[in-house]
Design a protein around this motif. Structure first.
Motif, mmCIF file in Angstrom:
data_model
loop_
_atom_site.group_PDB
_atom_site.id
_atom_site.type_symbol
_atom_site.label_atom_id
_atom_site.label_comp_id
_atom_site.label_asym_id
_atom_site.label_seq_id
_atom_site.Cartn_x
_atom_site.Cartn_y
_atom_site.Cartn_z
ATOM 1 N N GLU A 95 4.775 -10.786 -11.451
ATOM 2 C CA GLU A 95 5.389 -10.156 -10.284
ATOM 3 C C GLU A 95 4.337 -9.449 -9.446
ATOM 4 N N THR A 96 4.530 -9.472 -8.137
ATOM 5 C CA THR A 96 3.782 -8.607 -7.226
ATOM 6 C C THR A 96 4.802 -7.934 -6.328
ATOM 7 N N ILE A 97 4.397 -6.857 -5.705
ATOM 8 C CA ILE A 97 5.281 -6.223 -4.730
ATOM 9 C C ILE A 97 4.502 -5.852 -3.485
ATOM 10 N N VAL A 119 0.101 -4.635 -6.283
ATOM 11 C CA VAL A 119 0.650 -4.364 -4.957
ATOM 12 C C VAL A 119 -0.169 -5.152 -3.942
ATOM 13 N N VAL A 120 0.531 -5.866 -3.070
ATOM 14 C CA VAL A 120 -0.122 -6.693 -2.046
ATOM 15 C C VAL A 120 0.409 -6.298 -0.667
ATOM 16 N N ASN A 121 -0.352 -6.646 0.372
ATOM 17 C CA ASN A 121 0.131 -6.415 1.736
ATOM 18 C C ASN A 121 0.847 -7.664 2.243
ATOM 19 N N GLN A 127 -3.832 -4.612 -2.840
ATOM 20 C CA GLN A 127 -3.922 -3.239 -2.356
ATOM 21 C C GLN A 127 -4.100 -2.225 -3.479
ATOM 22 N N GLY A 128 -3.660 -2.595 -4.686
ATOM 23 C CA GLY A 128 -3.754 -1.684 -5.817
ATOM 24 C C GLY A 128 -2.709 -2.017 -6.857
ATOM 25 N N LEU A 129 -2.444 -1.044 -7.729
ATOM 26 C CA LEU A 129 -1.465 -1.247 -8.788
ATOM 27 C C LEU A 129 -0.412 -0.153 -8.756
ATOM 28 N N LEU A 130 0.821 -0.573 -8.926
ATOM 29 C CA LEU A 130 1.925 0.340 -9.172
ATOM 30 C C LEU A 130 2.046 0.411 -10.686
#
Length: 164
Positions: A95-97, A119-121, A127-130
Motif C-alpha cells: 500500500e501507498t498513500i 507516502v507519495v505525492n 515523500q516519506g513514511l506514515l
C-alpha cells in the motif's frame, strides 16, 4: 467515522505523522542485494522502501527476504548477495498513500496490518513514511489531553415511559 472531537485532536498532531523522505533509509531497485543487506543490518531496520531512479516507490525489502535467498536446504550461501539485485527480491505488492488525499480513518486501517505506509505525492514520488509508531503517539496525545481541552460528560440512556 471518527468523533469530530477525536479527529480534531488527532489533526493537531497529523503533521508529525510523516517521517520525511530525507530522514528515511532506502535502497534503489538496481542496487546489488548486498547493499540492501548492509543498509538493513547497519541501520537495524526490518524493512525499508525501494525507490527507482525517479524516486518513486517500487517495492519494499526486508532482511528476511534477503536471507531467504541465501538459504539452501542444508547451507547458507552468500553468492545471491552479489548475483541478485534488489528488484529481484523485493516485495512489489504494498500500500501507498497520498497523505493529502487520505483520511485519518483510512490511514489507521492501513496501519493495523503495516508498521509503515510509504507516502507519495500526486506523481507517485516518495515523500516519506506514515508510521504506526507516530500514529500511536498521536493517540497517546489524545488520551492525555482530551479532558484538558473538552468538558466530557457521560450520557445516560433515558428509558421511555411506556404508555399505560
Amino acid at each position: 467515522m471518527f468523533s469530530p472531537v477525536i479527529q480534531s485532536l488527532i489533526a493537531e498532531k497529523a503533521g508529525s505523522f510523516i517521517i520525511p523522505a530525507s530522514r528515511i533509509a532506502f535502497v534503489e531497485d538496481e542496487n546489488p542485494l548486498y547493499h540492501a543487506f548492509l543498509v538493513l543490518t547497519k541501520m537495524k531496520y526490518s524493512k525499508i522502501p525501494v525507490l527507482d531512479k525517479e524516486q518513486k516507490v517500487v517495492g519494499l525489502i526486508s532482511l528476511s527476504m534477503i536471507t531467504n535467498t541465501m538459504l539452501t536446504p542444508d547451507n547458507i550461501v552468500i553468492e545471491p548477495l552479489s548475483d541478485l539485485k534488489v528488484k529481484d527480491v523485493m516485495q512489489t505488492k504494498f500500500e501507498t498513500i497520498n497523505f493529502a488525499r487520505t483520511n485519518l480513518e483510512t490511514q489507521l486501517h492501513l496501519l493495523v496490518d503495516n508498521p509503515f505506509i510509504p507516502v507519495v505525492n500526486d506523481n507517485n514520488v516518495f515523500q516519506g513514511l506514515l508510521t504506526r509508531r507516530e500514529w500511536i503517539k498521536a493517540f497517546n496525545y489524545v488520551t492525555h489531553s482530551i479532558e484538558e481541552k473538552y468538558d466530557i460528560t457521560k450520557k445516560t440512556l433515558q428509558k421511555e415511559n411506556p404508555i399505560t
